[in-house]
Scaffold this active site. Structure first.
Site, mmCIF file in Angstrom:
data_model
loop_
_atom_site.group_PDB
_atom_site.id
_atom_site.type_symbol
_atom_site.label_atom_id
_atom_site.label_comp_id
_atom_site.label_asym_id
_atom_site.label_seq_id
_atom_site.Cartn_x
_atom_site.Cartn_y
_atom_site.Cartn_z
ATOM 1 N N THR A 195 0.844 -1.205 0.000
ATOM 2 C CA THR A 195 0.000 0.000 0.000
ATOM 3 C C THR A 195 0.875 1.248 0.000
ATOM 4 O OG1 THR A 195 -1.821 -1.130 1.102
ATOM 5 C CG2 THR A 195 -1.729 1.257 1.381
ATOM 6 N N ASP A 242 6.297 -4.067 -1.272
ATOM 7 C CA ASP A 242 5.642 -3.000 -0.519
ATOM 8 C C ASP A 242 6.601 -1.826 -0.333
ATOM 9 O OD1 ASP A 242 3.777 -1.620 0.995
ATOM 10 O OD2 ASP A 242 3.476 -3.219 2.473
ATOM 11 N N GLY A 243 6.073 -0.677 -0.018
ATOM 12 C CA GLY A 243 6.885 0.499 0.272
ATOM 13 C C GLY A 243 7.259 0.567 1.734
ATOM 14 N N GLU A 274 -0.493 -5.102 6.132
ATOM 15 C CA GLU A 274 0.839 -5.195 5.510
ATOM 16 C C GLU A 274 1.709 -6.203 6.257
ATOM 17 O OE1 GLU A 274 1.348 -0.728 3.588
ATOM 18 O OE2 GLU A 274 1.913 -1.036 5.668
ATOM 19 N N LYS A 299 14.272 7.408 1.846
ATOM 20 C CA LYS A 299 13.730 6.588 2.943
ATOM 21 C C LYS A 299 14.822 5.878 3.743
ATOM 22 C CE LYS A 299 9.396 7.390 1.715
ATOM 23 N NZ LYS A 299 8.436 6.446 1.245
HETATM 24 C C1 5RP Z 1 1.359 2.300 4.133
HETATM 25 C C2 5RP Z 1 2.836 2.152 4.133
HETATM 26 C C3 5RP Z 1 3.560 2.660 2.952
HETATM 27 O O1 5RP Z 1 4.301 1.634 2.403
HETATM 28 C C4 5RP Z 1 4.477 3.769 3.395
HETATM 29 O O2 5RP Z 1 3.703 4.754 4.040
HETATM 30 C C5 5RP Z 1 5.237 4.379 2.218
HETATM 31 O O3 5RP Z 1 4.342 5.089 1.405
HETATM 32 P P1 5RP Z 1 4.799 5.793 0.073
HETATM 33 O O4 5RP Z 1 5.196 4.720 -0.883
HETATM 34 O O5 5RP Z 1 3.564 6.537 -0.373
HETATM 35 O O6 5RP Z 1 5.939 6.725 0.391
HETATM 36 O O7 5RP Z 1 3.433 1.607 5.033
HETATM 37 O O8 5RP Z 1 0.792 1.852 5.337
#
Ligand code: 5RP
Length: 232
Positions: free
Chosen positions: A28, A83-84, A105, A123
């Site tokens: 997400t 996932d991010g 997640e 990040k």
């Molecule tokens: C969602 C998350 C996302 O992976 C995290 O917030 C990173 O988001 P983005 O890719 O928009 O920077 O943990 O619950």
């Protein structure tokens, strides 16, 4: 290059790890959304995969992109989750949950043979904690849970404000699971594995955003190119 383009490049790199027939966890957030869109292009070109989304938002994106979906009740494991993350440290431990999807997640990542994290290079941090740590809690007894969490944070050497995440309507943000989120503004977490364990023991805490030992691979996109870090 703008951050969104970097996120898309990281997502494209992760797509290289996807094979026909795989069962995939779909993350997400804005970076994971790029992955879902790129995966959708491959599916429309004939790739056969099935996905488990980590949020209702990702479910909607995946359906729009034509990706076949299933649940963890119908299959017994996932081959790969992409996932991010909000923060990644040198041990490949993470803070996640900025988008509020941390509970699903973590369940999906734990059911996966492998988790690949995709992110832009901003990040990567020396120490987790500058990003507020999301802690998902049951609405019942919020004040008591809050006091207990503050106690755990103090014992773990963390100080800072604990704020109930607001939703768009000015009331509390409600997760897909019907819970609320306390964001812990800590600045620095001296011992993430220890804090992760202690938070799980607080009644009323459903889950927290520390993902310790879960990511096997991190793909970071920066102006100079893509960097892939593997867990040792
Ligand atoms: C969602 C998350 C996302 O992976 C995290 O917030 C990173 O988001 P983005 O890719 O928009 O920077 O943990 O619950």
């Amino acid at each position: 290059m703008d951050k969104d383009e970097l996120k898309r490049r990281a997502a494209a790199q992760a797509l290289e790890h996807v094979r026909d027939g795989m069962q995939l966890g779909l993350g997400t957030g804005s970076t994971a959304k790029h992955f879902v869109e790129l995966l959708g292009e491959r599916v429309r070109a004939g790739l056969n995969v099935v996905g488990v989304p980590t949020s209702e938002a990702t479910r909607a994106d995946a359906e729009r992109c034509g990706i076949k979906l299933t649940t963890l009740d119908e299959i017994d494991h996932l081959d790969l989750t992409v996932d991010g993350a909000d923060e990644v440290d040198a041990n490949l431990d993470l803070i996640k949950g900025g988008g509020g999807a941390l509970l699903r997640e973590k369940i999906v990542a734990a059911a996966s043979d492998r988790m690949i994290v995709i992110a832009d290079e901003s990040k990567l941090v020396d120490s987790l904690g500058r990003f507020p740590l999301p802690i998902e809690v049951i609405p019942f007894g919020l004040a008591a849970t809050r006091r207990a969490v503050l106690q755990v944070l103090a014992t773990a050497g963390c100080t800072g404000e604990l704020k109930l995440r607001p939703g768009k309507d000015g009331h509390a943000f409600v997760t897909d699971g019907g819970h609320w989120i306390l964001d812990a503004h800590l600045g620095r977490i001296p011992d993430a594995p220890r804090l992760a364990q202690s938070l799980c023991a607080v009644p009323g805490v459903v889950e927290h955003g520390l993902f310790v030992g879960m990511a096997r691979t991190v793909v970071l996109a920066g102006a100079a190119g893509i960097r892939t870090i593997e867990r040792a």
